[in-house]
Design an enzyme around this catalytic site. Structure first.
Site, PDB file in Angstrom:
ATOM      1  N   GLY A 303      56.373  54.078  29.120  1.00  0.00           N
ATOM      2  CA  GLY A 303      57.556  53.404  29.629  1.00  0.00           C
ATOM      3  C   GLY A 303      58.745  53.619  28.722  1.00  0.00           C
ATOM      4  O   GLY A 303      58.642  54.107  27.593  1.00  0.00           O
ATOM      5  N   GLY A 305      61.992  51.530  27.166  1.00  0.00           N
ATOM      6  CA  GLY A 305      62.594  50.226  26.945  1.00  0.00           C
ATOM      7  C   GLY A 305      64.037  50.334  26.528  1.00  0.00           C
ATOM      8  O   GLY A 305      64.627  51.432  26.466  1.00  0.00           O
ATOM      9  N   GLY A 308      63.928  52.035  22.946  1.00  0.00           N
ATOM     10  CA  GLY A 308      63.168  53.254  22.712  1.00  0.00           C
ATOM     11  C   GLY A 308      62.072  53.444  23.733  1.00  0.00           C
ATOM     12  O   GLY A 308      61.805  52.575  24.572  1.00  0.00           O
ATOM     13  N   VAL A 310      58.027  54.350  24.755  1.00  0.00           N
ATOM     14  CA  VAL A 310      56.690  54.031  24.269  1.00  0.00           C
ATOM     15  C   VAL A 310      55.722  55.092  24.782  1.00  0.00           C
ATOM     16  O   VAL A 310      55.758  55.454  25.962  1.00  0.00           O
ATOM     17  CB  VAL A 310      56.234  52.635  24.739  1.00  0.00           C
ATOM     18  N   LYS A 324      55.986  53.282  19.702  1.00  0.00           N
ATOM     19  CA  LYS A 324      57.357  53.120  20.179  1.00  0.00           C
ATOM     20  C   LYS A 324      58.296  53.889  19.278  1.00  0.00           C
ATOM     21  O   LYS A 324      58.369  53.648  18.067  1.00  0.00           O
ATOM     22  CB  LYS A 324      57.756  51.651  20.221  1.00  0.00           C
ATOM     23  N   ASP A 421      64.546  38.928  21.752  1.00  0.00           N
ATOM     24  CA  ASP A 421      64.375  39.818  22.913  1.00  0.00           C
ATOM     25  C   ASP A 421      63.123  39.443  23.700  1.00  0.00           C
ATOM     26  O   ASP A 421      62.323  40.306  24.075  1.00  0.00           O
ATOM     27  CB  ASP A 421      64.294  41.280  22.454  1.00  0.00           C
TER      28      ASP A 421
END
Length: 606
Positions: A303, A305, A308, A310, A324, A421
């Site tokens: 994925g 984010g 960054g 992953v 990551k 976050d």
């Protein structure tokens, strides 16, 4: 005993020795040095015919260790060295290896060379007989490059050769048959007439005695082994080339094996170091080359984010990790390493453990445990979506687990850790769907006795950022900022969809709070909940979420209170007044502070 490697090593050497052997042969032809030997000649040591008595006398040859072809005639006390044999004209060239042909000629006569005769280099007929004289001279008077002290001159010459001025005549020989050419004074031509194979040689065929013939009759035949000999040499050369290629291939394989085991040893040492750190509960520092190796060159993406991408990685067959790669890295990485060192001390059942990190040049990366179920974002869906929806009981367990993880960060560590976050993408689910808070790239450390923290830039993901983080008009930044983000997460879990929307005009809207109040009051029809127990869970999560997203940080509960609210039955919970109207704007009578959407956004600089 020779091993396979030794056999491969000596194969090209044996092939080379075979090619350089002075005597090579097939069934029809032999060779000694540069002289080709075939019928009627034969080599004494290499003749392949079982019966050599049928060969004519005077045609047996020998091959010396110096690859010289010699002919021995019983009537001559010395060997005749053969330079070349011409089978078409049936004549051969003889020479003296000591470069003194006159000494050889002085011993020759027409009778001593039988079955041969002297030939002329210019005519096919026999050489006209003539008289010659031999002179004994010193080597300095005859030639500067020869040690020959004997000179032979034709007696019919009517002039005095300057070479014999200081020489002494030894003897005259009359009616000799030989002729020495001035063009090639070091060779003498001898010819033979029988067996006659000139016709066969002219046709490119081989010659032999006729099996049923008489008086030495010959016949021509095609020697099949001649082509076979060429093909055999070709095969030998091909074998030598293949042998060299095999040696090269073997060297490459050995180099590859050496590098493989060397890298395997390094990897094993690295894994042992990692396992040692793993047992000691501290993160391992990896190089960027290690990160590339464990992710197989960033082959499988898990994925993308905000901060960054992953990737799935593998430290060993048993240990899978998520790596990551952080974006926008700055500085020499000292601050990053210091923060990672603190994060590495976090050990809680609801917080992802940091296994390792990379701070190599401009590269920054974090290594975590791999969770095959992915993030909570994948499972945010309405209750009627049976393929994705986890069930209200499971959602309540996930909400409580995330709250306990935040409680540990705020109260359970030596320093208070503010995540900044909290959102569905940063909550991972293990095999049993137990939540794990991850991604501490924006985390901030502060003392527990401090109620506020200094933040010079907006931190977090749009839609989950507390108002005071986005703009100081709403108050000071504190641990209550994480409470706001967590409240938005709860509302998304209840609604089964994202809580924010950016329209085509790029205006930001918060969607949930107004209809969440309707859900609590029983007026909402967007969420269909049939079971009474599930309705209680949904209302409890909704009420807690509404309290967590109050504009004024003072009005939000602490994380400890949140955990208590979630652990209770929820029947005594009262929903706060909504600060929104149906359009998503703030109500002035519900909240003294208004959200000024025209404020300048503070961009991340840390």
């Amino acid at each position: 005993m020779l091993t396979t490697t030794h056999k491969l090593s000596i194969l090209p050497l044996l092939t080379l020795l075979f090619l350089l052997n002075p005597v090579t042969a097939n069934k029809c032809t032999h060779k000694c040095g540069n002289v080709q030997i075939q019928f009627p000649f034969y080599l004494k040591t290499t003749n392949t015919n079982s019966n050599t008595t049928n060969y004519p006398r005077g045609f047996d040859l020998s091959c010396t260790d110096k690859h010289e072809t010699t002919l021995y005639l019983p009537s001559i006390p010395t060997k005749l060295f053969i330079k070349h044999i011409d089978y078409t004209s049936q004549q051969l060239q003889i020479y003296d290896p000591n470069s003194c042909l006159p000494s050889l000629l002085s011993t020759l006569s027409n009778s001593s060379i039988s079955p041969y005769k002297f030939n002329s280099p210019y005519y096919d007929s026999d050489v006209v007989k003539h008289d010659v004289s031999f002179f004994s001279c010193s080597s300095t008077t005859t030639s500067t490059s020869s040690s020959c002290s004997l000179l032979q001159l034709d007696s019919a010459e009517n002039f005095v050769d300057p070479r014999i001025v200081s020489c002494t005549k030894e003897r005259d020989v009359a009616s000799v048959g030989w002729y020495v050419s001035n063009d090639d004074p070091d060779t003498l031509l001898l010819g033979w007439s029988k067996p006659d194979c000139r016709l066969c040689a002219a046709q490119g065929m081989k010659c032999r005695f006729r099996s049923n013939g008489t008086r030495g009759e010959t016949e021509c035949f095609a020697c099949k082994t001649s082509k076979l000999a060429k093909s055999t040499i070709g095969l030998i050369i091909a074998g030598a080339v293949i042998g060299l290629m095999l040696l090269l291939l073997l060297a490459i394989v050995l180099l590859y094996v050496y590098r493989f085991f060397k890298m395997k040893g390094e990897d094993q040492a690295r894994i042992e170091k990692f396992l040692e750190d793993y047992r000691a509960m501290k993160p391992t520092r990896f190089t960027y080359a290690d990160i590339k190796r464990m992710t197989a060159g960033f082959k499988e993406s898990l994925g993308e984010g905000t901060h960054g991408a992953v990737f799935k990685g593998m430290l060993s067959q048993e240990i899978l990790v998520a790596v990551k790669i952080l974006n926008d890295t700055q500085g020499d990485g000292k601050d990053f390493i210091n923060e990672v060192g603190t994060m590495g001390k976090i050990h809680h059942v609801s917080v992802v453990r940091l296994l390792g990190y990379c701070a190599d040049g401009i590269h920054r990366a974090l290594v975590y445990d791999f969770f095959p179920n992915g993030s909570l974002q994948k499972f945010l869906a309405p209750p009627d979506n049976r393929d994705v929806f986890l069930g209200w009981e499971k959602l309540q367990q996930i909400a409580l687990g995330v709250a306990r993880g935040i409680e540990y960060l705020h109260l359970g560590c030596e320093h208070r850790i503010l995540h900044f976050d909290i959102n569905p993408n940063n909550v991972l689910l293990d095999d049993n769907f137990a939540p794990k808070i991850t991604d501490f790239g924006l985390a901030k450390l502060c003392s527990k006795n401090r109620s506020t923290v200094s933040v010079t830039a907006a931190r977090g993901t749009l839609g989950y950022i507390a108002p005071e983080v986005f703009s100081r008009n709403f108050g000071n930044v504190s641990y209550k900022s994480d409470i706001y983000s967590y409240g938005m997460l709860l509302l998304e879990m209840v609604g089964g969809r994202k809580n924010t929307n950016i329209s085509a005009e790029e205006t930001f809207q918060v969607l949930y709070p107004d209809w969440i109040h309707n859900l609590i009051d029983g007026k909402d029809v967007q969420v269909n909940i049939e079971d009474e127990g599930d309705i209680k869970i949904a209302k409890k999560l909704a009420i807690v979420g509404l309290w967590c997203i109050q504009w004024n940080p003072v009005d939000r509960p602490s994380i400890k209170t949140v955990v208590q609210m979630l652990e209770g039955e929820g029947e005594k919970l009262v929903a706060p007044p909504t600060p929104f109207d149906s359009t998503g704007s703030t109500r002035t009578n519900a909240q003294p502070r208004r959200l000024n959407l025209e404020l300048e956004v503070i961009h991340e600089i840390e």
